[in-house]
Design a protein around this motif. Structure first.
Motif, mmCIF file in Angstrom:
data_model
loop_
_atom_site.group_PDB
_atom_site.id
_atom_site.type_symbol
_atom_site.label_atom_id
_atom_site.label_comp_id
_atom_site.label_asym_id
_atom_site.label_seq_id
_atom_site.Cartn_x
_atom_site.Cartn_y
_atom_site.Cartn_z
ATOM 1 N N VAL A 50 -8.240 -0.473 -3.127
ATOM 2 C CA VAL A 50 -8.307 -1.939 -3.203
ATOM 3 C C VAL A 50 -7.131 -2.571 -2.463
ATOM 4 O O VAL A 50 -7.304 -3.528 -1.684
ATOM 5 C CB VAL A 50 -8.335 -2.409 -4.672
ATOM 6 N N LEU A 51 -5.921 -2.050 -2.690
ATOM 7 C CA LEU A 51 -4.742 -2.585 -2.012
ATOM 8 C C LEU A 51 -4.866 -2.442 -0.501
ATOM 9 O O LEU A 51 -4.514 -3.357 0.253
ATOM 10 C CB LEU A 51 -3.475 -1.882 -2.508
ATOM 11 N N TRP A 52 -5.367 -1.292 -0.074
ATOM 12 C CA TRP A 52 -5.566 -1.081 1.367
ATOM 13 C C TRP A 52 -6.615 -2.062 1.903
ATOM 14 O O TRP A 52 -6.427 -2.645 2.980
ATOM 15 C CB TRP A 52 -6.009 0.349 1.652
ATOM 16 N N GLY A 53 -7.694 -2.245 1.146
ATOM 17 C CA GLY A 53 -8.742 -3.165 1.586
ATOM 18 C C GLY A 53 -8.233 -4.594 1.706
ATOM 19 O O GLY A 53 -8.573 -5.309 2.657
ATOM 20 N N ILE A 54 -7.395 -5.009 0.756
ATOM 21 C CA ILE A 54 -6.820 -6.356 0.822
ATOM 22 C C ILE A 54 -5.914 -6.488 2.045
ATOM 23 O O ILE A 54 -5.952 -7.494 2.755
ATOM 24 C CB ILE A 54 -6.026 -6.665 -0.468
ATOM 25 N N ALA A 55 -5.100 -5.453 2.298
ATOM 26 C CA ALA A 55 -4.197 -5.485 3.454
ATOM 27 C C ALA A 55 -4.991 -5.606 4.751
ATOM 28 O O ALA A 55 -4.637 -6.392 5.647
ATOM 29 C CB ALA A 55 -3.322 -4.229 3.480
ATOM 30 N N VAL A 60 0.841 -1.205 0.000
ATOM 31 C CA VAL A 60 0.000 0.000 0.000
ATOM 32 C C VAL A 60 0.873 1.252 0.000
ATOM 33 O O VAL A 60 0.658 2.192 -0.775
ATOM 34 C CB VAL A 60 -0.947 0.007 1.213
ATOM 35 N N ALA A 61 1.888 1.272 0.882
ATOM 36 C CA ALA A 61 2.744 2.448 1.003
ATOM 37 C C ALA A 61 3.558 2.697 -0.266
ATOM 38 O O ALA A 61 3.708 3.844 -0.710
ATOM 39 C CB ALA A 61 3.678 2.285 2.204
ATOM 40 N N CYS A 102 -3.195 -0.704 9.655
ATOM 41 C CA CYS A 102 -3.860 -0.309 8.408
ATOM 42 C C CYS A 102 -4.692 0.954 8.608
ATOM 43 O O CYS A 102 -4.631 1.892 7.802
ATOM 44 C CB CYS A 102 -4.751 -1.439 7.904
ATOM 45 N N VAL A 103 -5.459 0.965 9.666
ATOM 46 C CA VAL A 103 -6.310 2.125 9.964
ATOM 47 C C VAL A 103 -5.450 3.343 10.261
ATOM 48 O O VAL A 103 -5.707 4.451 9.763
ATOM 49 C CB VAL A 103 -7.244 1.819 11.151
ATOM 50 N N LEU A 104 -4.424 3.158 11.069
ATOM 51 C CA LEU A 104 -3.548 4.265 11.438
ATOM 52 C C LEU A 104 -2.825 4.831 10.223
ATOM 53 O O LEU A 104 -2.721 6.051 10.055
ATOM 54 C CB LEU A 104 -2.528 3.782 12.477
ATOM 55 N N PHE A 105 -2.348 3.945 9.337
ATOM 56 C CA PHE A 105 -1.686 4.405 8.119
ATOM 57 C C PHE A 105 -2.636 5.235 7.267
ATOM 58 O O PHE A 105 -2.256 6.294 6.744
ATOM 59 C CB PHE A 105 -1.174 3.211 7.308
ATOM 60 N N ALA A 106 -3.872 4.777 7.113
ATOM 61 C CA ALA A 106 -4.851 5.498 6.297
ATOM 62 C C ALA A 106 -5.111 6.894 6.858
ATOM 63 O O ALA A 106 -5.158 7.882 6.113
ATOM 64 C CB ALA A 106 -6.149 4.701 6.226
ATOM 65 N N VAL A 107 -5.270 6.985 8.169
ATOM 66 C CA VAL A 107 -5.527 8.283 8.810
ATOM 67 C C VAL A 107 -4.341 9.218 8.630
ATOM 68 O O VAL A 107 -4.491 10.397 8.255
ATOM 69 C CB VAL A 107 -5.840 8.088 10.308
ATOM 70 N N LEU A 108 -3.141 8.701 8.874
ATOM 71 C CA LEU A 108 -1.938 9.528 8.747
ATOM 72 C C LEU A 108 -1.703 9.948 7.295
ATOM 73 O O LEU A 108 -1.271 11.071 7.027
ATOM 74 C CB LEU A 108 -0.731 8.756 9.267
ATOM 75 N N LEU A 160 3.924 5.637 7.079
ATOM 76 C CA LEU A 160 4.399 4.303 7.453
ATOM 77 C C LEU A 160 5.354 4.389 8.648
ATOM 78 O O LEU A 160 5.307 3.545 9.547
ATOM 79 C CB LEU A 160 5.102 3.661 6.257
ATOM 80 N N LEU A 161 6.216 5.400 8.646
ATOM 81 C CA LEU A 161 7.156 5.581 9.760
ATOM 82 C C LEU A 161 6.404 5.722 11.078
ATOM 83 O O LEU A 161 6.690 5.016 12.054
ATOM 84 C CB LEU A 161 8.025 6.813 9.508
ATOM 85 N N TYR A 162 5.448 6.634 11.116
ATOM 86 C CA TYR A 162 4.735 6.887 12.369
ATOM 87 C C TYR A 162 3.786 5.742 12.726
ATOM 88 O O TYR A 162 3.525 5.498 13.904
ATOM 89 C CB TYR A 162 3.991 8.222 12.300
ATOM 90 N N THR A 163 3.299 5.038 11.724
ATOM 91 C CA THR A 163 2.491 3.846 12.005
ATOM 92 C C THR A 163 3.328 2.815 12.751
ATOM 93 O O THR A 163 2.903 2.263 13.776
ATOM 94 C CB THR A 163 1.961 3.222 10.702
#
Length: 386
Positions: free
Chosen positions: A186-191, A166-167, A207-213, A348-351
């Motif tokens: 789609v990639l995020w949903g699969i992850a 995803v990243a 996954c949720v944290l990455f999306a928000v950030l 990704l770093l902060y996740t």
């Protein structure tokens, strides 16, 4: 299409690095994979010597010195504890190469201006192995059933490899469109689906944290680019549960853990492990026990397969010296991001930093993120090829 020499070398280096840093096949599925990894390490070092001029540029002098110090520290940690693992000099050198492989491959790509080649290769490899591992997991029924017997080792490896996909794709899209596109969703949903079905709760939260950030970091971009903020956050997150486990009984957090994540407030036994981790950390604090001895020492002293804590995991492997060098590399990488800011890599770093509170996300995957931040950042030339 003409393939340039530098492009070909970047391709080879990236593929070698991927199989050293990203992939850990279960031995029963790929008996000779460890030997292949050793050949890959030899090939990577050979390419470094052949193309040594790309690694002696003045602008990378500081980071290369720190990487050399990290290599010495990692090697020394393994050497002084070689009686625990039975590791010889060759295996120790291999462990060192695995640690710095992401920086080697991506520094070369940066110096020869083949960053887009490196990221495309990484993304392709990631998607291919995710697909193979998913098909194997669902066809054999091991996903969700046998959490430690997946093709790529365990649920952690599989789930976080998907998050990397995803990243990496998000980074390629940053210059093409400001809005999130369908493929990325789609990639995020699969992850997220893989994390849930493999019962990797930390990856689902990641996954949720990455999306928000990723979606909202513009609002606090200047804050998260400050290395001091990252250092403080690591120290806070990774010490919180050691200092005050009572926070887990606080109403909202208790409800989130029990009702939403369907876990218990011992965090699947983590709190019992944390009670013994401090004793483990004090046994060999400066140089640790070597990464190859992490599991046996964690199991023997802390009564867990690992410390279930990012910073503690680094200290057990490499000691305070190794942890200091890794955090120094992080600071330099973040400073470089001011010139080529990448939302996806910073997210990704902060996740990984936040999840390191309850998971070992500051290990090899974290080093890959630091290498991406250091040498890739936001690539502005993907769109030019379309």
């Amino acid at each position: 299409m003409v393939v340039r020499k530098k492009q070909l070398i970047t391709f080879i280096m990236t593929v070698l690095m991927f199989h050293l840093s990203f992939i850990a096949f279960k031995e029963e599925y790929f008996v000779g994979f460890l030997k292949i990894q050793r050949y890959a390490a030899i090939a990577l070092i050979g390419l470094v010597f052949i193309n040594i001029n790309a690694f002696i540029k003045k602008e990378n002098c500081l980071i290369n010195i720190i990487l050399i110090l990290l290599s010495v520290s990692v090697g020394y940690s393994s050497w002084i504890n070689r009686d625990l693992s039975g590791y010889g000099l060759i295996n120790i050198i291999f462990a060192v190469v695995k640690t710095v492989a992401p920086f080697i491959a991506l520094e070369y790509a940066c110096e020869v201006r083949e960053e887009k080649t490196a990221i495309r290769v990484l993304l392709a490899c990631t998607l291919i192995y995710c697909f193979i591992a998913d098909v194997h997991g669902f066809s054999t029924g091991v996903i969700g059933q046998d959490k430690g017997n997946l093709l790529l080792g365990n649920k952690f490896n599989l789930s976080y490899l998907h998050i990397f996909s995803v990243a990496l794709y998000a980074n390629m899209r940053e210059e093409k469109a400001k809005k999130v596109n369908t493929t990325l969703i789609v990639l995020w949903g699969i992850a997220f689906f893989i994390a849930i079905t493999s019962t990797c709760t930390t990856a689902a939260v990641a996954c949720v944290l990455f999306a928000v950030l990723y979606l909202f970091q513009e609002k606090f971009e200047k804050i998260i680019l400050n290395p001091i903020v990252a250092i403080v956050l690591i120290l806070f997150c990774d010490s919180l549960l050691f200092i005050n486990s009572a926070i887990l009984t606080w109403g909202p957090i208790n409800s989130f853990i029990v009702d939403f994540l369907h876990e218990d407030t011992t965090l699947t036994g983590r709190m019992k492990i944390y009670q013994n981790v401090l004793k483990l950390l004090m046994m060999n604090p400066w140089f640790g026990f070597g990464a190859e001895n992490n599991h046996i020492m964690s199991y023997t002293v802390a009564r867990g397969g690992n410390t279930q804590n990012g910073l503690a995991d680094i200290i057990v492997s490499y000691g305070i010296v190794g942890a200091f060098l890794i955090l120094t590399i992080m600071c330099i990488a973040m400073i470089k991001q001011k010139d080529r800011y990448s939302k996806s890599y910073m997210a990704l770093l902060y996740t990984f930093i936040v999840i390191s509170m309850v998971e070992i996300t500051l290990g090899s995957y974290f080093l890959i993120v630091l290498a991406l931040l250091m040498f890739i950042g936001k690539s502005t030339n993907y769109a030019e090829d379309d």
